[in-house]
Design an enzyme around this catalytic site. Structure first.
Site, PDB file in Angstrom:
ATOM      1  N   TYR A  46      -4.401  -0.310 -25.443  1.00  0.00           N
ATOM      2  CA  TYR A  46      -4.493   1.131 -25.679  1.00  0.00           C
ATOM      3  C   TYR A  46      -4.613   1.404 -27.183  1.00  0.00           C
ATOM      4  O   TYR A  46      -3.709   1.070 -27.948  1.00  0.00           O
ATOM      5  CB  TYR A  46      -3.278   1.862 -25.110  1.00  0.00           C
TER       6      TYR A  46
ATOM      7  N   SER B 264      -4.139   7.340 -12.925  1.00  0.00           N
ATOM      8  CA  SER B 264      -5.241   8.305 -12.792  1.00  0.00           C
ATOM      9  C   SER B 264      -5.051   9.218 -11.581  1.00  0.00           C
ATOM     10  O   SER B 264      -5.912   9.286 -10.701  1.00  0.00           O
ATOM     11  CB  SER B 264      -6.590   7.588 -12.708  1.00  0.00           C
ATOM     12  N   PRO B 265      -3.932   9.951 -11.522  1.00  0.00           N
ATOM     13  CA  PRO B 265      -3.654  10.793 -10.345  1.00  0.00           C
ATOM     14  C   PRO B 265      -4.543  12.024 -10.214  1.00  0.00           C
ATOM     15  O   PRO B 265      -4.508  12.678  -9.178  1.00  0.00           O
ATOM     16  CB  PRO B 265      -2.194  11.206 -10.568  1.00  0.00           C
TER      17      PRO B 265
ATOM     18  N   GLY C  83     -13.470   8.853  -8.360  1.00  0.00           N
ATOM     19  CA  GLY C  83     -14.340   7.753  -8.755  1.00  0.00           C
ATOM     20  C   GLY C  83     -13.644   6.848  -9.750  1.00  0.00           C
ATOM     21  O   GLY C  83     -12.412   6.784  -9.809  1.00  0.00           O
TER      22      GLY C  83
ATOM     23  N   VAL D 258     -12.077  14.629 -13.514  1.00  0.00           N
ATOM     24  CA  VAL D 258     -10.945  15.140 -12.739  1.00  0.00           C
ATOM     25  C   VAL D 258     -11.446  16.005 -11.595  1.00  0.00           C
ATOM     26  O   VAL D 258     -12.510  16.626 -11.680  1.00  0.00           O
ATOM     27  CB  VAL D 258      -9.979  15.945 -13.629  1.00  0.00           C
ATOM     28  N   PHE D 259     -10.668  16.057 -10.530  1.00  0.00           N
ATOM     29  CA  PHE D 259     -11.063  16.872  -9.379  1.00  0.00           C
ATOM     30  C   PHE D 259     -10.434  18.258  -9.407  1.00  0.00           C
ATOM     31  O   PHE D 259     -10.891  19.162  -8.703  1.00  0.00           O
ATOM     32  CB  PHE D 259     -10.731  16.158  -8.062  1.00  0.00           C
TER      33      PHE D 259
END
Length: 305
Positions: A52, A215-216, A220, A225-226
């Site tokens: 990171y 990645s909540p 994909g 983000v959704f």
């Protein structure tokens, strides 16, 4: 915030984990404030990896720890290693060198948890076992885990490693839940019935391995983000309605959806926005009903036979 007994090992930590992948743009003072807010919200565990910010995220976190004497004893830190430029490396030498580098950057004497970042197909379990023995006996690492492993890869590693593997980090969200789909759609010809992970959800529950969902909010593989995404109108409508009923945000509902599963997963969140972090942490106090959980699942396009 609720705590989880990770891997039923006695190592207890917050069910929401603060991911530190994006902290490299912060100053030491900003990071100190950010960590303070996280602690006020009940977060105890902070997630790092040696890649990171090419190590700078750990270095910055270490500077912050130095600026706040006594803080290290009040928090828990996990970090990951084994990803190198163009390949993965589970060799004994690399694991040992990686941990030394992680500890130096974090300015701490130990990690609460070391995680092998992605499966190395050239892995020699005996080498990993030797590295883990050195790290445990020296006091540099207290607990061990893996990330993105399937069930047989874990079994192979366990054939030599004597320390319990208490976590498995997996990408998991409402829009990335293949480990659930393959179970629900068993005995069908639906695409979701394909088991890509070796029944990893059920395996981890049986073996007392805590799943950490990363990645909540993504769909994909880092496609975006959704939440509030026009591509997913039905999902956002359902999330919005339930969020309004419970007086929280869509993001909090998305995390509560993960935490509702009886596998008792942890959720790693990586926001660097203090107000958004506070908002997400409300998820720990939300209990979704079974009808609500399945309604969200279906709204994301997941099929029930």
């Amino acid at each position: 915030m609720k705590k989880i007994d990770i891997g039923k090992s006695g190592f207890k930590a917050s069910e929401i984990v603060l991911g530190c992948m994006r902290i490299n743009k912060m100053s030491v003072e900003e990071l100190s404030n950010y960590v303070g807010v996280a602690m006020e919200e009940g977060i105890t565990l902070f997630d790092h990896a040696d890649i990171y910010g090419r190590g700078y995220c750990e270095e910055l976190f270490g500077k912050m720890l130095t600026s706040r004497p006594g803080l290290r004893d009040k928090i828990q830190i996990q970090s990951k290693c084994a990803i190198r430029p163009g390949y993965y490396d589970f060799s004994k030498g690399h694991i040992l060198d990686s941990v030394d580098g992680i500890l130096q950057r974090l300015r701490t004497d130990y990690l609460d948890l070391l995680i092998l970042h992605r499966p190395d197909t050239l892995m020699e379990p005996e080498e990993v076992a030797e590295a883990f023995d050195v790290l445990q006996s020296s006091g540099k690492v207290r607990n061990f885990g893996v990330s993105n492993f399937n069930s047989m890869q874990i079994e192979l590693l366990k054939s030599s490693v004597k320390q319990p593997l208490i976590v498995n980090q997996m990408q998991f969200s409402i829009m990335h839940c293949g480990m659930i789909n393959s179970g629900i759609q068993t005995n069908t010809l639906f695409e979701g019935s394909l088991d890509r992970d070796g029944s990893i959800l059920e395996y981890c529950r049986l073996k007392n391995i805590t799943l950490q969902a990363w990645s909540p909010f993504q769909y994909g593989f880092f496609e975006g983000v959704f939440i509030d995404n026009d591509k997913f109108p039905e999902l956002n409508t359902v999330l919005g309605r339930i969020a309004k009923e419970k007086g929280v945000s869509k993001s909090a509902i998305a995390v509560a959806w993960i935490l509702r599963h009886p596998a008792k997963m942890q959720t790693i969140v990586g926001t660097t926005n203090v107000e958004r972090l506070k908002d997400i942490c409300t998820a720990s106090n939300i209990e979704l009903s079974r009808p609500e959980w399945y309604e969200i699942y279906r709204a994301a396009g997941n099929r029930l036979p």
